[in-house]
Design a protein around this motif. Structure first.
Motif, PDB file in Angstrom:
ATOM      1  N   ALA A   7     -14.664  17.499   0.540  1.00  0.00           N
ATOM      2  CA  ALA A   7     -15.793  16.683   0.092  1.00  0.00           C
ATOM      3  C   ALA A   7     -15.577  15.240   0.506  1.00  0.00           C
ATOM      4  N   VAL A   9     -16.803  11.841  -0.511  1.00  0.00           N
ATOM      5  CA  VAL A   9     -17.462  11.265  -1.688  1.00  0.00           C
ATOM      6  C   VAL A   9     -17.674   9.772  -1.462  1.00  0.00           C
ATOM      7  N   ALA A  40     -24.978  17.360  -0.823  1.00  0.00           N
ATOM      8  CA  ALA A  40     -25.054  17.232  -2.278  1.00  0.00           C
ATOM      9  C   ALA A  40     -25.647  15.883  -2.679  1.00  0.00           C
ATOM     10  N   VAL A 126     -21.216  14.048  -0.428  1.00  0.00           N
ATOM     11  CA  VAL A 126     -21.329  13.865  -1.878  1.00  0.00           C
ATOM     12  C   VAL A 126     -21.604  12.389  -2.199  1.00  0.00           C
ATOM     13  N   ALA A 134     -23.116  16.427  -7.832  1.00  0.00           N
ATOM     14  CA  ALA A 134     -21.992  15.702  -7.244  1.00  0.00           C
ATOM     15  C   ALA A 134     -20.680  16.175  -7.855  1.00  0.00           C
TER      16      ALA A 134
END
Length: 242
Positions: A7, A9, A40, A126, A134
């Motif tokens: 991910a 982020v 996401a 994300v 998330a």
């Protein structure tokens, strides 16, 4: 095979998280890997801009149970030996709102796990941790890279996002600084990787051109975060370092 789910982020909006995610996916495809990219970031829907043609289904339709995940995958045509399939967000507000529920976030988790069984890697785009989807994406991933713009704002917001990831039991595996200019005075403390600034007008992945300074830095990032060896070579190997 290394790590299967990663991910990216964002620490803040405008960090370049979506662009870094697709550049990493293209890099992995250059190395012959199959990659699924899942959006996401429901609010910005940035991944949809990389899909040509009509989007009849998207990741929110998967999350609310309207369609299977295969219906929301779109092949990304790039110059690479591997494969990239994009699962973007492109939805009306009503479905966006439903997809953000805790129950539908669990359905999203299941879709990510299904993709991880079928692709070499799944990359997750994300947003800052402040919503159910998330949290679902960050906790489902085996590793998380916090994406921070090389600015004072980025450095100021970094501790908050590090704390939120710890709070949900999914601490950051690494920090990646983006939008780095050669003459920048800003630095991001503890950044494991720094990625040069990518002009917003560049709509196609730069990493497919090995002569750009983006290509070796993203390749090094991908190898480090996913514990793999892509076997890629670059004209200036001094740039390709971890």
């Amino acid at each position: 095979m290394g790590v299967s789910t990663l991910a990216f982020v964002g620490c803040t909006g405008g960090a370049g998280t979506t662009r870094l995610t697709v550049e990493t996916a293209a890099t992995l495809a250059r190395g012959g890997r199959s990659v699924a990219v899942v959006d996401a970031a429901f609010g910005t829907q940035g991944l949809a801009t990389y899909v040509d043609g009509r989007l009849d289904a998207d990741v929110t339709a998967v999350a609310v149970g309207d369609v299977p995940v295969d219906d929301a995958l779109f092949e990304w045509s790039i110059d690479a030996d591997g494969r990239v399939a994009l699962c973007p967000t492109h939805a009306p507000f009503e479905r966006l709102a439903r997809a953000k529920s805790a129950e539908n976030a669990q359905t999203l988790e299941q879709a990510i796990e299904e993709l991880a069984d079928r692709f070499d890697h799944v990359l997750l785009d994300v947003p800052p941790i402040a919503s159910n989807q998330a949290v679902a994406a960050a906790t489902t991933a085996q590793r998380r890279a916090l994406v921070v713009p090389a600015s004072q704002r980025g450095s100021d917001l970094l501790p908050r996002q590090q704390g939120r990831l710890r709070d949900i039991g999914a601490p950051a595996s690494a920090i990646v600084a983006t939008r780095v200019h050669g003459d920048t005075d800003e630095s991001v403390e503890d950044a494991a990787h720094t990625v040069p600034h990518i002009e917003p007008s560049a709509h196609r992945p730069l990493v497919t051109d090995p002569d750009t300074d983006v290509a070796p830095t993203v390749a090094a990032l991908a190898e480090d975060l996913l514990d793999i060896d892509l076997g890629l070579t670059f004209e200036d190997d001094s740039l390709f370092s971890r």
